[in-house]
Design a protein around this motif. Sequence first.
Motif, PDB file in Angstrom:
ATOM      1  N   SER A  24       2.470  10.492  -6.337  1.00  8.76           N
ATOM      2  CA  SER A  24       3.393  11.436  -7.651  1.00  8.76           C
ATOM      3  C   SER A  24       2.943  11.259  -9.320  1.00  8.76           C
ATOM      4  O   SER A  24       2.860  12.819 -10.085  1.00  8.76           O
ATOM      5  N   GLN A  25       1.736  10.656  -9.739  1.00  7.80           N
ATOM      6  CA  GLN A  25       1.442   9.891 -10.622  1.00  7.80           C
ATOM      7  C   GLN A  25       0.177  10.815 -11.139  1.00  7.80           C
ATOM      8  O   GLN A  25      -0.247  11.404 -12.087  1.00  7.80           O
ATOM      9  N   GLU A  26      -0.725  11.212 -10.245  1.00  6.03           N
ATOM     10  CA  GLU A  26      -2.285  11.476 -10.084  1.00  6.03           C
ATOM     11  C   GLU A  26      -2.163  12.867  -9.650  1.00  6.03           C
ATOM     12  O   GLU A  26      -3.157  13.810  -9.226  1.00  6.03           O
ATOM     13  N   HIS A  27      -1.664  12.962  -8.728  1.00  7.01           N
ATOM     14  CA  HIS A  27      -1.588  14.646  -8.048  1.00  7.01           C
ATOM     15  C   HIS A  27      -0.428  15.199  -8.250  1.00  7.01           C
ATOM     16  O   HIS A  27      -0.182  16.220  -7.253  1.00  7.01           O
ATOM     17  N   GLY A  28       0.365  15.004  -8.223  1.00 12.27           N
ATOM     18  CA  GLY A  28       1.841  16.049  -9.060  1.00 12.27           C
ATOM     19  C   GLY A  28       3.193  15.793  -7.656  1.00 12.27           C
ATOM     20  O   GLY A  28       3.215  17.359  -7.510  1.00 12.27           O
ATOM     21  N   VAL A  29       2.745  15.194  -6.943  1.00 16.62           N
ATOM     22  CA  VAL A  29       3.367  15.601  -5.702  1.00 16.62           C
ATOM     23  C   VAL A  29       5.078  15.006  -6.163  1.00 16.62           C
ATOM     24  O   VAL A  29       5.623  13.772  -6.730  1.00 16.62           O
ATOM     25  N   GLU A  30       6.134  15.846  -5.902  1.00 15.91           N
ATOM     26  CA  GLU A  30       7.455  15.501  -5.954  1.00 15.91           C
ATOM     27  C   GLU A  30       7.943  14.692  -5.084  1.00 15.91           C
ATOM     28  O   GLU A  30       8.265  15.504  -4.715  1.00 15.91           O
ATOM     29  N   PHE A  31       8.848  14.052  -5.650  1.00 12.34           N
ATOM     30  CA  PHE A  31       9.440  13.219  -4.777  1.00 12.34           C
ATOM     31  C   PHE A  31      10.890  13.079  -4.845  1.00 12.34           C
ATOM     32  O   PHE A  31      11.518  13.010  -5.876  1.00 12.34           O
ATOM     33  N   PHE A  32      11.306  13.444  -3.895  1.00 11.64           N
ATOM     34  CA  PHE A  32      12.589  13.479  -3.874  1.00 11.64           C
ATOM     35  C   PHE A  32      13.823  12.413  -2.393  1.00 11.64           C
ATOM     36  O   PHE A  32      14.016  11.774  -1.571  1.00 11.64           O
ATOM     37  N   PHE A  33      13.771  11.044  -3.647  1.00 11.11           N
ATOM     38  CA  PHE A  33      14.329  10.054  -2.614  1.00 11.11           C
ATOM     39  C   PHE A  33      15.775   9.888  -2.199  1.00 11.11           C
ATOM     40  O   PHE A  33      16.180   9.500  -3.472  1.00 11.11           O
ATOM     41  N   GLY A  34      16.149   9.098  -1.684  1.00 12.57           N
ATOM     42  CA  GLY A  34      17.642   8.704  -1.261  1.00 12.57           C
ATOM     43  C   GLY A  34      18.259  10.114  -1.281  1.00 12.57           C
ATOM     44  O   GLY A  34      19.415  10.153  -1.208  1.00 12.57           O
ATOM     45  N   GLU A  35      18.163  10.982  -0.025  1.00 13.63           N
ATOM     46  CA  GLU A  35      18.035  12.193  -0.209  1.00 13.63           C
ATOM     47  C   GLU A  35      18.137  12.587   1.037  1.00 13.63           C
ATOM     48  O   GLU A  35      17.042  12.675   2.120  1.00 13.63           O
ATOM     49  N   ALA A  36      19.248  12.341   1.886  1.00 15.20           N
ATOM     50  CA  ALA A  36      19.513  12.633   3.416  1.00 15.20           C
ATOM     51  C   ALA A  36      19.012  14.561   3.515  1.00 15.20           C
ATOM     52  O   ALA A  36      19.605  15.292   2.926  1.00 15.20           O
ATOM     53  N   VAL A  37      18.059  15.066   4.704  1.00 17.27           N
ATOM     54  CA  VAL A  37      17.639  16.499   4.494  1.00 17.27           C
ATOM     55  C   VAL A  37      18.991  17.019   5.951  1.00 17.27           C
ATOM     56  O   VAL A  37      19.112  15.726   6.646  1.00 17.27           O
ATOM     57  N   LEU A  38      20.108  17.783   5.475  1.00 12.86           N
ATOM     58  CA  LEU A  38      20.810  18.154   6.707  1.00 12.86           C
ATOM     59  C   LEU A  38      20.710  19.336   7.458  1.00 12.86           C
ATOM     60  O   LEU A  38      21.203  19.570   8.316  1.00 12.86           O
ATOM     61  N   ALA A  91       0.420  -1.034   0.314  1.00 13.84           N
ATOM     62  CA  ALA A  91       0.133   0.464  -0.406  1.00 13.84           C
ATOM     63  C   ALA A  91       1.196   1.473  -0.069  1.00 13.84           C
ATOM     64  O   ALA A  91       0.666   2.114  -0.618  1.00 13.84           O
ATOM     65  N   ILE A  92       2.202   1.201   0.803  1.00 15.53           N
ATOM     66  CA  ILE A  92       2.725   2.633   0.685  1.00 15.53           C
ATOM     67  C   ILE A  92       3.513   2.479  -0.651  1.00 15.53           C
ATOM     68  O   ILE A  92       3.003   3.945  -0.913  1.00 15.53           O
ATOM     69  N   PRO A  93       4.213   1.743  -1.459  1.00 23.84           N
ATOM     70  CA  PRO A  93       4.615   2.585  -2.432  1.00 23.84           C
ATOM     71  C   PRO A  93       3.596   2.612  -3.633  1.00 23.84           C
ATOM     72  O   PRO A  93       3.459   3.284  -4.524  1.00 23.84           O
ATOM     73  N   ARG A  94       2.399   2.083  -3.523  1.00 27.11           N
ATOM     74  CA  ARG A  94       1.176   2.204  -4.194  1.00 27.11           C
ATOM     75  C   ARG A  94       0.458   3.610  -4.464  1.00 27.11           C
ATOM     76  O   ARG A  94       0.553   4.536  -5.216  1.00 27.11           O
ATOM     77  N   LEU A  95       0.144   4.085  -2.860  1.00 27.73           N
ATOM     78  CA  LEU A  95       0.138   5.338  -2.696  1.00 27.73           C
ATOM     79  C   LEU A  95       0.761   6.507  -2.687  1.00 27.73           C
ATOM     80  O   LEU A  95       0.829   7.915  -3.565  1.00 27.73           O
ATOM     81  N   THR A  96       2.164   6.210  -2.910  1.00 26.06           N
ATOM     82  CA  THR A  96       3.423   7.128  -3.340  1.00 26.06           C
ATOM     83  C   THR A  96       3.429   7.505  -4.986  1.00 26.06           C
ATOM     84  O   THR A  96       3.542   8.740  -5.415  1.00 26.06           O
ATOM     85  N   HIS A  97       2.753   5.837  -5.371  1.00 30.18           N
ATOM     86  CA  HIS A  97       3.163   6.465  -7.065  1.00 30.18           C
ATOM     87  C   HIS A  97       1.632   7.432  -7.350  1.00 30.18           C
ATOM     88  O   HIS A  97       1.568   7.684  -8.252  1.00 30.18           O
ATOM     89  N   TRP A  98       0.972   6.816  -6.395  1.00 26.81           N
ATOM     90  CA  TRP A  98      -0.766   7.929  -7.086  1.00 26.81           C
ATOM     91  C   TRP A  98      -0.470   8.977  -6.982  1.00 26.81           C
ATOM     92  O   TRP A  98      -1.346   9.487  -7.301  1.00 26.81           O
TER      93      TRP A  98
END
Length: 370
Positions: free
Chosen positions: A156-170, A147-154
């Motif tokens: 991103s693809q359907e609602h235009g949320v931009e994801f930056f994975f693999g980036e630790a916040v400094l 569910a978590i990967p599907r919610l993430t994909h949805w």
Amino acid sequence: MTFDVIVVGAGIVGLAHAYEARRRGLSVAVVERDHRAVGASIRNFGFVTVTGQRAGDTWRRARRSRDVWAEVAPQAGIRIEHRGLWVLAQRPAAAEVLHAFMQTEMGERCELHSAREAGQHMPALRTEHATAALYSPHELRVESRDAIPRLTHWLSQEHGVEFFFGEAVLSVSDGEVHTAQRSLQAERIVLCPGTELTGVAGALLKDHGLQLTRLQMLRVQPEAGFRLGAAVMSDLSLVRYAGYAALPQAAALQQQLSHEVPHSLAHGIHLIAVQSADGSLVVGDSHHAADSPLPFASEAVDELILQHLYETLDLGQCRVVERWVGVYPVGHHEDCLVVRPSPSQRLVLVTSGTGASTAFGIAEDVFNQW
């Protein structure tokens, strides 16, 4: 890069805030240190629990979150595995707790059955020595690791949320989030650190006395054809879930359990069993708090969990096919901590292991009050 809202953390709490921001028409970026969600949000039961949650905000948020899950799941291609909850009272003192719970507003639409009636409704329950059972229609269950990967994909693809994975916040300041790869700007920043209590959120959390709790869970494969149809809990849940445990009648049950199953109480064990599409059961769990929990699981703890499973369900032969350890923060006197370090920042942390059950309701409250 500029957005209306930046969310730090792509677990269920972060995703819920991203969803709520987009629902309000705001542009959203989500920054996540790992390449995909690998923490508590995918290691849980996927069980959206309403009945038994702490009275007040937690119960209200759980009801709202359940409604959002029911709405979002089909849109995001997330399968609802089953609905409802059975709480099997194996002791007369447990039945007294259930009777008292039914008199509260949280018992609305729940049903209290005799053991015989429960067995007729739910043949998988072992009711021969039980005293009563509560059925709640309010719950639903998803497969969290899917569910978590599907919610993430949805998002991103359907609602235009931009994801930056693999980036630790400094670092985070008013209006800016800095990673090793980029700088992002936003009018609002939501920190959802999950188990990262010593990272960029550490300065905001140092006075709250938080720890992490480690839990053990298993996936077991029963015989072909075994059907659960709803989530299952039993007596130990009635002294752990605040909606039951806060009732005066729970004291007698707690005392009885301390004499009969002291080792289970010492390990923070209470039984939850849910079923997946392939027929396997996700079963747990235990709770051990520490500042930095060790990763080593105990076979003795797993055996205690399985013992309670066999006492509650008529399983026949089954085998363990997976074991894992989860971690989530604990220590706040409520189930959720919201810190407001500045007008443009919020830190949101679920401190009771109820993120899947309450995150959408929490996010709605955060934006309503912001």
